[in-house]
Structures are given as structure tokens and as C-alpha cells.
Design a protein around this motif. Structure first.
Motif, PDB file in Angstrom:
ATOM      1  N   LEU A  61      56.746   8.083  13.180  1.00  0.00           N
ATOM      2  CA  LEU A  61      56.820   6.258  13.554  1.00  0.00           C
ATOM      3  C   LEU A  61      55.195   6.297  12.406  1.00  0.00           C
ATOM      4  CD1 LEU A  61      57.243   7.110  17.518  1.00  0.00           C
ATOM      5  CD2 LEU A  61      58.372   5.649  15.707  1.00  0.00           C
ATOM      6  N   TYR A  62      54.605   6.788  12.615  1.00  0.00           N
ATOM      7  CA  TYR A  62      53.037   6.424  11.728  1.00  0.00           C
ATOM      8  C   TYR A  62      53.142   5.937  10.938  1.00  0.00           C
ATOM      9  CZ  TYR A  62      48.318   5.984   9.702  1.00  0.00           C
ATOM     10  OH  TYR A  62      47.592   6.102   8.988  1.00  0.00           O
ATOM     11  N   GLN A  63      53.891   6.529   9.757  1.00  0.00           N
ATOM     12  CA  GLN A  63      54.463   6.275   8.721  1.00  0.00           C
ATOM     13  C   GLN A  63      55.765   5.109   9.008  1.00  0.00           C
ATOM     14  OE1 GLN A  63      57.178  10.639   7.200  1.00  0.00           O
ATOM     15  NE2 GLN A  63      54.628  11.028   6.320  1.00  0.00           N
ATOM     16  N   LYS A  64      56.532   5.307   9.400  1.00  0.00           N
ATOM     17  CA  LYS A  64      57.426   3.867   9.481  1.00  0.00           C
ATOM     18  C   LYS A  64      56.200   2.462   9.605  1.00  0.00           C
ATOM     19  CE  LYS A  64      61.603   4.925  11.420  1.00  0.00           C
ATOM     20  NZ  LYS A  64      62.651   5.622  12.660  1.00  0.00           N
ATOM     21  N   LEU A  65      55.740   2.529  10.758  1.00  0.00           N
ATOM     22  CA  LEU A  65      54.623   1.790  10.768  1.00  0.00           C
ATOM     23  C   LEU A  65      54.064   1.158   9.969  1.00  0.00           C
ATOM     24  CD1 LEU A  65      54.015   2.069  14.265  1.00  0.00           C
ATOM     25  CD2 LEU A  65      54.985   0.108  13.439  1.00  0.00           C
ATOM     26  N   GLN A  66      53.488   2.828   8.986  1.00  0.00           N
ATOM     27  CA  GLN A  66      52.301   2.184   7.541  1.00  0.00           C
ATOM     28  C   GLN A  66      53.542   1.622   6.198  1.00  0.00           C
ATOM     29  OE1 GLN A  66      49.473   2.546   8.748  1.00  0.00           O
ATOM     30  NE2 GLN A  66      49.260   3.132   6.227  1.00  0.00           N
ATOM     31  N   ARG A 113      53.921  -9.434   2.287  1.00  0.00           N
ATOM     32  CA  ARG A 113      54.707 -10.509   2.339  1.00  0.00           C
ATOM     33  C   ARG A 113      53.425 -11.700   2.735  1.00  0.00           C
ATOM     34  NH1 ARG A 113      59.959  -9.384   5.767  1.00  0.00           N
ATOM     35  NH2 ARG A 113      61.092  -8.035   4.173  1.00  0.00           N
ATOM     36  N   PHE A 114      53.304 -11.100   2.962  1.00  0.00           N
ATOM     37  CA  PHE A 114      51.787 -12.258   3.072  1.00  0.00           C
ATOM     38  C   PHE A 114      50.836 -12.783   2.077  1.00  0.00           C
ATOM     39  CE2 PHE A 114      47.413 -13.401   4.520  1.00  0.00           C
ATOM     40  CZ  PHE A 114      47.653 -14.584   5.799  1.00  0.00           C
ATOM     41  N   GLN A 115      50.648 -11.645   1.069  1.00  0.00           N
ATOM     42  CA  GLN A 115      49.981 -12.451  -0.449  1.00  0.00           C
ATOM     43  C   GLN A 115      51.053 -13.196  -0.957  1.00  0.00           C
ATOM     44  OE1 GLN A 115      48.528  -8.331  -2.045  1.00  0.00           O
ATOM     45  NE2 GLN A 115      46.318  -8.394  -1.680  1.00  0.00           N
ATOM     46  N   LYS A 116      52.095 -12.546  -0.683  1.00  0.00           N
ATOM     47  CA  LYS A 116      52.935 -13.877  -1.427  1.00  0.00           C
ATOM     48  C   LYS A 116      52.958 -14.981  -1.218  1.00  0.00           C
ATOM     49  CE  LYS A 116      56.406 -13.642  -4.629  1.00  0.00           C
ATOM     50  NZ  LYS A 116      57.035 -15.582  -4.496  1.00  0.00           N
ATOM     51  N   TYR A 121      55.709  -0.379   7.081  1.00  0.00           N
ATOM     52  CA  TYR A 121      56.407  -1.859   7.858  1.00  0.00           C
ATOM     53  C   TYR A 121      54.717  -3.144   7.388  1.00  0.00           C
ATOM     54  CZ  TYR A 121      57.295  -5.287  11.301  1.00  0.00           C
ATOM     55  OH  TYR A 121      57.369  -6.402  11.838  1.00  0.00           O
ATOM     56  N   TYR A 122      53.958  -1.946   7.885  1.00  0.00           N
ATOM     57  CA  TYR A 122      52.875  -3.179   7.494  1.00  0.00           C
ATOM     58  C   TYR A 122      52.356  -3.084   6.351  1.00  0.00           C
ATOM     59  CZ  TYR A 122      51.626  -2.385  12.517  1.00  0.00           C
ATOM     60  OH  TYR A 122      50.843  -2.551  14.000  1.00  0.00           O
ATOM     61  N   GLU A 123      52.654  -2.454   4.818  1.00  0.00           N
ATOM     62  CA  GLU A 123      52.615  -2.801   3.736  1.00  0.00           C
ATOM     63  C   GLU A 123      53.062  -3.786   3.161  1.00  0.00           C
ATOM     64  OE1 GLU A 123      50.822  -2.651   0.120  1.00  0.00           O
ATOM     65  OE2 GLU A 123      49.718  -1.812   1.720  1.00  0.00           O
ATOM     66  N   GLU A 124      54.514  -3.993   3.995  1.00  0.00           N
ATOM     67  CA  GLU A 124      55.455  -4.289   2.983  1.00  0.00           C
ATOM     68  C   GLU A 124      55.102  -6.126   3.658  1.00  0.00           C
ATOM     69  OE1 GLU A 124      59.188  -3.663   5.147  1.00  0.00           O
ATOM     70  OE2 GLU A 124      59.329  -2.420   3.233  1.00  0.00           O
ATOM     71  N   GLN A 125      54.873  -6.186   5.202  1.00  0.00           N
ATOM     72  CA  GLN A 125      54.046  -7.073   6.216  1.00  0.00           C
ATOM     73  C   GLN A 125      52.942  -7.841   5.045  1.00  0.00           C
ATOM     74  OE1 GLN A 125      54.919  -9.093   8.594  1.00  0.00           O
ATOM     75  NE2 GLN A 125      57.510  -8.007   8.081  1.00  0.00           N
TER      76      GLN A 125
END
Lengths: 118, 149
Positions: free
Chosen positions: B95-100, B109-112, B102-106
């Protein structure tokens, strides 16, 4: 080319799930009910019938937004989802033809997903 | 007679996204349930083991009493409990890896988004932050408000 609007959904998983449900619900409602033909997003092109009067010929190719059909052409009658009969004068065969059905409908749908304050 | 203009919407992407979110949500719920159940059943043992671990960390000169206490606490964790704890740990890791991810994608995306908006609107960072906070407020209220038709 018309660009499909992007819908950003943010929040935790529960909130995202809730928002996607909400989007789904709005899409479903609009598929069932559709949008009124006089909406501002819809654009209609005046297509003059062959051999019609000089006045209609002048208007040929003009673009009108949905709400202006009612004010500009008080005798217009909707003849189908995408066509209005202008009825500018007796025996007038000119039509107003919807030219942005998908773009207009998607724009209206997108507008529904953005809540206006107040 | 007035006719409405109908729109046929391709909802396949939305359906896929909903399914994916639901799966993730179910995973999280299942993990939470399992974790809650584990903590409820094995809480005392975990507490004992934790205390024992702290004692080990603090124990510079182990005395006989401390050693006995540690042995007692660890002895409470049977083989089954240890397996349960390992399973829970691995689930938490997944779960932690999945969330990592997910957060990295977010974050990307936010930077873009920030780059695009600043370029389009000519905002500096402060103006962008103000704009973004207004967007967030609007989106938060859109989640709570009924649809304005």
C-alpha cells in the motif's frame, strides 16, 4: 479541432470515488434528458433555400447562437433536433442548421460540472 | 414543440477510472479492516513486543530482570501471530508503495499544471499560488454543493 475538456478530480480515494460517482450521475442525466436547443453554446448556420428572397440570400451562411433564434426569428419552428425552419415569410424554406452539436453539448456538460458560486 | 439535443457520451474511460478507484478503495478498506482486527486481537502482544524492543534499545548493561521481561514479552507472540504480523507488514508495504507512486504522479501533474498556467497567464509563483488556492476552494465547495442547474 475541438479539444475535449479535461476533468481534474482531486482528493483522497473516498472523495475521488464520490466525485466520479457524481460525474457519472450528471453524464447519465444529460444522456437521458439532453440539452435545450436554445442554449447559448449551440451555434446555428442560416442556410437559404435555393431561389428564396433577396433578404434570406443575404443571411445565407450567418451564424446565430441558440437564444438569438427566438429573438431574431420569431416565427422559427424547430423541425428536428438539429434543424429550425426559419419561417421568415410565407412559404420560406430556409433553415437554421446546428453546426456544433457535440462541441456545444460537451461544453454545456462541462459547464455543469463546474459549480457557479451563489 | 421543442426538442432537446441529445448527447451520447463515451463513458468507457470514466468507468475504467471508477473501477480502478473502487479497487484501490477496496484494497485500502480491506487493509484497514485487517489492520484493525489484527490490532484488536494482537494489540497486547504488539505492545509487549514494542516495549521489549524499546528496552533492548535502551539496554546498555542488560540485567537479569530485563532479560526475563523481554523473553516473556516475545514469548507471547506465537508462531501464528508472527506470521500475521509479517503478512500485515507486507500488505502495508504494498500500500505504501502504491501511495508513493500515486503521490509522485500527483506531484508531477501539479508541476506541469503550474508551469502551464504560469506560462499561459503570465503568473509569478505568488499569483499562481493565489489562483490555485481559489481553485481548491471552488473544487472543495463543488464537492459539497448540489449541482447548480
Amino acid at each position: 479541432m475541438f479539444a475535449t475538456p479535461t476533468i481534474l478530480v482531486v482528493g483522497d480515494l473516498g472523495q475521488i470515488w464520490g466525485k466520479l460517482d457524481w460525474v457519472e450521475q450528471i453524464c447519465g442525466d444529460r444522456e437521458r434528458e439532453g440539452f435545450g436547443a436554445e442554449e447559448l453554446e449551440f451555434e446555428y448556420e442560416f442556410v437559404a433555400a435555393q431561389g428564396c428572397c433577396g433578404h434570406c440570400e443575404q443571411l445565407d451562411g450567418s451564424i446565430y447562437r441558440g437564444p438569438f433564434i427566438v429573438s431574431e426569428f420569431p416565427f422559427a419552428v424547430q423541425a428536428g433536433e438539429e434543424v429550425w425552419l426559419v419561417g421568415y415569410h410565407p412559404n420560406c424554406q430556409c433553415i437554421l442548421k446546428l453546426r456544433n452539436k457535440v462541441e456545444g453539448a460537451v461544453g454545456l456538460l462541462y459547464g455543469e460540472l463546474v459549480v457557479v458560486e451563489g | 414543440m421543442s426538442q432537446n439535443i441529445m448527447l451520447v457520451i463515451d463513458r468507457s474511460q470514466l468507468d475504467a477510472l471508477r473501477a480502478e478507484t473502487k479497487d484501490s478503495l477496496d484494497d485500502t478498506k480491506a487493509a484497514k479492516t485487517e489492520a484493525a482486527s489484527f490490532l484488536e486481537n494482537e494489540g497486547e502482544e504488539i505492545k509487549g513486543a514494542e516495549q521489549a524492543g524499546k528496552r533492548i534499545a535502551k539496554m546498555y548493561v542488560p540485567g537479569a530482570r530485563e532479560v526475563l521481561s523481554i523473553q516473556k514479552s516475545i514469548g507471547k507472540l506465537s508462531a501464528g501471530n508472527l506470521m500475521g504480523a509479517a503478512g500485515l507488514m507486507s500488505l502495508a508495504l504494498v500500500l505504501y508503495q502504491k501511495l508513493q507512486v500515486y503521490y509522485e504522479e500527483q506531484r508531477q501533474r501539479f508541476q506541469k499544471l503550474e508551469e502551464d498556467i504560469r506560462q499561459q497567464q503570465g503568473y509569478n509563483r505568488e499569483q499562481f499560488n493565489l489562483w490555485y488556492s481559489q481553485q481548491q476552494t471552488a473544487m472543495a465547495s463543488s464537492y459539497q454543493r448540489p449541482i447548480n442547474r
